[in-house]
Write an enzyme that holds these catalytic residues in place. Structure first.
Site, PDB file in Angstrom:
ATOM      1  N   GLY A   1      -2.982   6.625 -11.963  1.00  0.00           N
ATOM      2  CA  GLY A   1      -3.519   7.282 -13.157  1.00  0.00           C
ATOM      3  C   GLY A   1      -2.528   8.267 -13.755  1.00  0.00           C
ATOM      4  O   GLY A   1      -2.390   8.361 -14.982  1.00  0.00           O
TER       5      GLY A   1
ATOM      6  N   GLY B   1      -1.485   2.408  -7.187  1.00  0.00           N
ATOM      7  CA  GLY B   1      -1.851   2.020  -5.833  1.00  0.00           C
ATOM      8  C   GLY B   1      -1.912   0.520  -5.610  1.00  0.00           C
ATOM      9  O   GLY B   1      -1.273   0.008  -4.690  1.00  0.00           O
TER      10      GLY B   1
ATOM     11  N   LYS C   1     -10.158  -2.925 -15.534  1.00  0.00           N
ATOM     12  CA  LYS C   1     -10.843  -2.424 -16.721  1.00  0.00           C
ATOM     13  C   LYS C   1      -9.940  -2.143 -17.912  1.00  0.00           C
ATOM     14  O   LYS C   1      -8.984  -1.397 -17.820  1.00  0.00           O
ATOM     15  CB  LYS C   1     -11.610  -1.160 -16.365  1.00  0.00           C
ATOM     16  CG  LYS C   1     -12.856  -1.458 -15.546  1.00  0.00           C
ATOM     17  CD  LYS C   1     -13.466  -0.205 -15.013  1.00  0.00           C
ATOM     18  CE  LYS C   1     -14.689   0.212 -15.830  1.00  0.00           C
ATOM     19  NZ  LYS C   1     -15.225   1.509 -15.337  1.00  0.00           N
TER      20      LYS C   1
ATOM     21  N   ARG D   1       3.288   7.888   0.342  1.00  0.00           N
ATOM     22  CA  ARG D   1       3.089   9.195  -0.289  1.00  0.00           C
ATOM     23  C   ARG D   1       3.478  10.347   0.644  1.00  0.00           C
ATOM     24  O   ARG D   1       3.830  11.421   0.160  1.00  0.00           O
ATOM     25  CB  ARG D   1       1.635   9.347  -0.753  1.00  0.00           C
ATOM     26  CG  ARG D   1       1.366   8.573  -2.029  1.00  0.00           C
ATOM     27  CD  ARG D   1      -0.060   8.723  -2.474  1.00  0.00           C
ATOM     28  NE  ARG D   1      -0.240   8.282  -3.848  1.00  0.00           N
ATOM     29  CZ  ARG D   1      -1.402   8.293  -4.480  1.00  0.00           C
ATOM     30  NH1 ARG D   1      -2.483   8.711  -3.864  1.00  0.00           N
ATOM     31  NH2 ARG D   1      -1.481   7.897  -5.732  1.00  0.00           N
TER      32      ARG D   1
HETATM   33  C1  3PG Z   1      -4.666   8.941  -6.808  1.00  0.00           C
HETATM   34  O1  3PG Z   1      -4.733   8.364  -5.726  1.00  0.00           O
HETATM   35  O2  3PG Z   1      -4.722   8.340  -7.891  1.00  0.00           O
HETATM   36  C2  3PG Z   1      -4.448  10.408  -6.822  1.00  0.00           C
HETATM   37  O3  3PG Z   1      -4.331  10.905  -5.534  1.00  0.00           O
HETATM   38  C3  3PG Z   1      -5.548  11.103  -7.596  1.00  0.00           C
HETATM   39  O4  3PG Z   1      -6.785  10.904  -6.975  1.00  0.00           O
HETATM   40  P1  3PG Z   1      -8.104  10.977  -7.843  1.00  0.00           P
HETATM   41  O5  3PG Z   1      -8.087   9.814  -8.788  1.00  0.00           O
HETATM   42  O6  3PG Z   1      -9.253  10.930  -6.866  1.00  0.00           O
HETATM   43  O7  3PG Z   1      -8.069  12.284  -8.611  1.00  0.00           O
END
Ligand code: 3PG
Ligand code: MG
Length: 380
Positions: free
Chosen positions: A357, A334, A180, A43
């Site tokens: 996400g 991730g 999930k 990142r």
């Molecule tokens: C992630 O790692 O998915 C993003 O950096 C967003 O982080 P968060 O889910 O804590 O908002």
């Protein structure tokens, strides 16, 4: 402009010059950490093209990001120091503010915090694709106040993911895992309209298997999602579920082989007291066949608990199949990105998304709050 987003060139044209201007760049430097060290700097490296472009045009770059979920107060476990050190190696002289989530105003999207962020800045760039699904101050606030642009990473991510969603080469196969169902139901529904086949593994497969009448033993299972899963299975869409499972017997501990507990291949009925923790070898082979035929693959979520060597085989096989695929391959999120890196396959994936996400939400809705905010910028 690409996809209605102002680009760096549009920002330059609007401002006339960026020479000597202070540009606030929202990055997603929420990197995985272990023992205070960064375990994967993807990142940070991914933000470098934007930073380099801005500096070539004379801008003074001020980066900012969140790290973890510190809950609105300073917390020594989440200071930006390790990121700052890595950034100093990769892009010496670039400023990095302290963790945005040390202030409650970030998540709360407070005007006060936005004012503090934009104070002294002449322009704003969002290159934080992975955080652009959040309606947080640093994502949606500055574009309302400063000339703004999408950074290179943000533009590339949006281009690849929406291109895949809207005009994939076929067959288009989505491979979904992770724990999930409830987190992924929306994206599954959206993907079913466009994919030719959906492949489901990981912890979430047990709720689908239960919806088909399997016993799931002590595996992860969301009772309140069974009806939704049954509905999807009856929709007529092509959904591939596991036909065998690698399970851990009573007394076993996930992540600790020395604790004992028997590991066994079972079919789709998992005995009481046993936990399904990976897809079995037959399923991994079957999923690989589906992936090999694909001309577009989107993979999100591991097939099992791959951090434990006893349950990594399914994810390893599927990751290998994605890497081997002749089609265009996208890995989002991730955990699946970490798996591709762990198995040495990251270089053979066409697009490794920096968003988990965010990628899912973009595929589901076709838009994100951070993109909408950029489209509302004064220069857009
Ligand atoms: C992630 O790692 O998915 C993003 O950096 C967003 O982080 P968060 O889910 O804590 O908002
Ligand atoms: Mg390929």
């Amino acid at each position: 402009m690409t996809g209605g987003l102002p680009e760096l060139e549009d920002l330059l044209a609007y401002t006339g010059s960026l020479d000597g201007r202070r540009v606030l760049v929202r990055c997603d430097f929420n990197v995985p950490m272990g023992d205070g060290e960064i375990t994967d700097d993807l990142r940070i490296r991914a933000a470098l093209p934007t930073i380099a472009w801005l500096r070539q045009h004379g801008a003074q770059v001020v980066t900012c990001s969140h790290l973890g979920r510190p809950g609105g107060v300073p917390d020594p476990r989440f200071v930006m120091d390790p990121v700052r050190r890595r950034l100093a190696e990769l892009a010496p002289g670039v400023e990095l503010l302290e963790n945005l989530r040390f202030d409650q105003g970030e998540i709360g999207n407070d005007d006060r915090f936005v004012s503090q962020l934009v104070d002294g800045c002449d322009a704003y760039v969002n290159d934080a694709f992975g955080a652009s699904h959040r309606t947080h101050a640093s994502i949606v606030g500055p574009p309302a106040r400063l000339p703004s642009a999408a950074g290179r990473l943000l533009s590339a991510e949006v281009g690849v993911l929406l291109g895949m969603r809207d005009a994939p080469n076929r067959p288009f196969v989505a491979v979904l895992g992770g724990s999930k169902v409830s987190d992924k139901l929306g994206v599954i529904q959206a993907l079913l309209d466009t994919v030719d086949a959906l492949v489901i593994g990981g912890g979430m497969c047990f709720t689908f298997l239960a919806a088909r009448g399997s016993q799931v033993g002590d595996s992860l299972f969301e009772r309140d999602q069974v009806d939704a899963c049954r509905h999807l299975l009856e929709s007529g869409a092509t959904i591939h579920l596991p036909s065998d499972i690698t399970a851990l017997g009573p007394g076993g501990v996930i992540g600790d082989p020395s604790a004992g507990g028997e590991v066994r291949q079972v079919g789709v009925h998992i005995p009481e007291g046993w936990m399904g923790l990976d897809i079995g070898p037959g399923t991994a082979a079957q999923f690989s066949d589906v992936i090999a035929e694909a001309r577009t693959v989107f993979w999100n979520g591991p097939m099992g608990v791959f951090e434990d060597p006893r349950f990594e085989a399914g994810t390893r096989t599927v990751a290998g199949a994605v890497a081997e695929c002749r089609g265009f391959t996208v890995v989002g999120g991730g955990d699946s990105a970490a798996a591709a890196v762990k198995f040495g396959l990251a270089d053979r994936i066409d697009h490794m998304s920096t968003g988990g996400g965010a990628a899912l939400e973009l595929l589901e809705r076709g838009d994100l709050p951070g993109l909408q905010a950029l489209r509302g910028a004064p220069n857009a």
